[in-house]
Design an enzyme around this catalytic site. Sequence first.
Site, mmCIF file in Angstrom:
data_model
loop_
_atom_site.group_PDB
_atom_site.id
_atom_site.type_symbol
_atom_site.label_atom_id
_atom_site.label_comp_id
_atom_site.label_asym_id
_atom_site.label_seq_id
_atom_site.Cartn_x
_atom_site.Cartn_y
_atom_site.Cartn_z
ATOM 1 N N HIS A 3 -45.109 -7.762 21.528
ATOM 2 C CA HIS A 3 -46.244 -8.597 21.947
ATOM 3 C C HIS A 3 -47.514 -7.899 21.487
ATOM 4 O O HIS A 3 -47.809 -6.779 21.908
ATOM 5 C CB HIS A 3 -46.263 -8.803 23.456
ATOM 6 N N CYS A 4 -48.274 -8.567 20.636
ATOM 7 C CA CYS A 4 -49.470 -7.966 20.058
ATOM 8 C C CYS A 4 -50.700 -8.404 20.849
ATOM 9 O O CYS A 4 -51.045 -9.597 20.853
ATOM 10 C CB CYS A 4 -49.617 -8.364 18.591
ATOM 11 N N PRO A 5 -51.390 -7.492 21.517
ATOM 12 C CA PRO A 5 -52.582 -7.889 22.279
ATOM 13 C C PRO A 5 -53.748 -8.282 21.385
ATOM 14 O O PRO A 5 -54.637 -9.020 21.823
ATOM 15 C CB PRO A 5 -52.899 -6.634 23.099
#
Length: 420
Positions: free
Chosen positions: A164-166
């Site tokens: 999950h890429c913020p």
Amino acid sequence: MAKRVYQGWKAKNKFVFGGRLIFGPDARSLFISVSLIIVPVTIFCIFVARHLLHRFPAYNAGYAVLLVAIAFTIHVLLLLLVTSARDPGIVPRASHPPEEEFSYDTLEVGGRHTPSLQFPRIKEVMVNGFPVKVKYCETCMVFRPPRCSHCSICDNCVERFDHHCPWVGQCIGQRNYRYFFLFVSSSTLLCIYVFAMSASYIKFLMDEDYPTVWKAMKKSPASVILMIYCFISLWFVGGLTGFHLYLIGTNQTTYENFRYRAEDRPNVYDRGCLNNFLEVFCSKIKPSRHNFRAHVREEVARPARISHARAVEDEPAGGPRAKVEDDLEFGGDLSKISQRRNYEEVDDVMGGRNSNGMQIVLPESELGVNSNTQVPAIGGEVRNSSWGRRSGKWDISPEVLATGSSATTDGGGSSQKDAH
């Protein structure tokens, strides 16, 4: 009016434009990412590229410096939007656990055979000739496909989950990994381009009226700031690009690399470096398994779950009370079983009737019946168990009934003789 799928979505995603775009719950971080791209490029166009318009007189090439910077920035922003605003490969949730995976085992507790509910949490599937374990997701109520994982931030199971890429506010999975890599690598090239053009402008200043580096830097402080900014950014986006080139070449995901690195397990997905790259960049992207703008279909009502207390026969006059207990409590898992299954089929599975369709007969020892005891009539009544799945008939065998009736007759006859 019926709701649409995105309006009743159970996960934490955010939808825009009537369900046409789907983002993660931390989509606000996109504003930071966009600012980190647009602000330095704007400074470059105003304070650097504008002074390079006439530095390349052949074919007016100086104008290309400005146009390339603008076009490259638009390209990077579009890749960011496509990565962040599309379905990464969300696995549809189930409304109930898979019925075909439930099984029943008989346990002997206190001399009684009690059916026990069995449900596997892990099962094996074959991938490229190798067994791979897949886990059951309690939230989505499905067995996750291979390479699938549940994202705790978005609350979704995502196929080929990478991370999950913020910075993009979205999970990176099967359907947007290609665009994520192109976004990161394009950002790296943009940093290199801005750094090179800023350094070129410093060199032009040194060749003219500012012979030293210090004087040229004082003349164009914006070029110095951009060079420092791009150098620092290259450590992040450049390093990320190199890392993902390694992952693509070995057909791994970020999640697999960090989780299974120490286990030294063979990579069953590796098909060779060239085929791995072709799989990521040249294979057809699977369509989304969700139509977020579709209307939600109302589920067909299922039969109500039957639940009764233990069945107890009323005590007849002049005789003991016969009690038949059939309470089986299975806990929370059994309440999740789909109620579409026919009651009689479950009854057969649980052992309510034998293979020949004969009704179960209780022995005299269990009922406490002897030749001198009156037996209450239980036959002809259907008993429903407290766990709502079994509807077996409990009938007293003809031999026991005959014994009870003969005992009653003999007792009545002897009383008449004594009266006479």
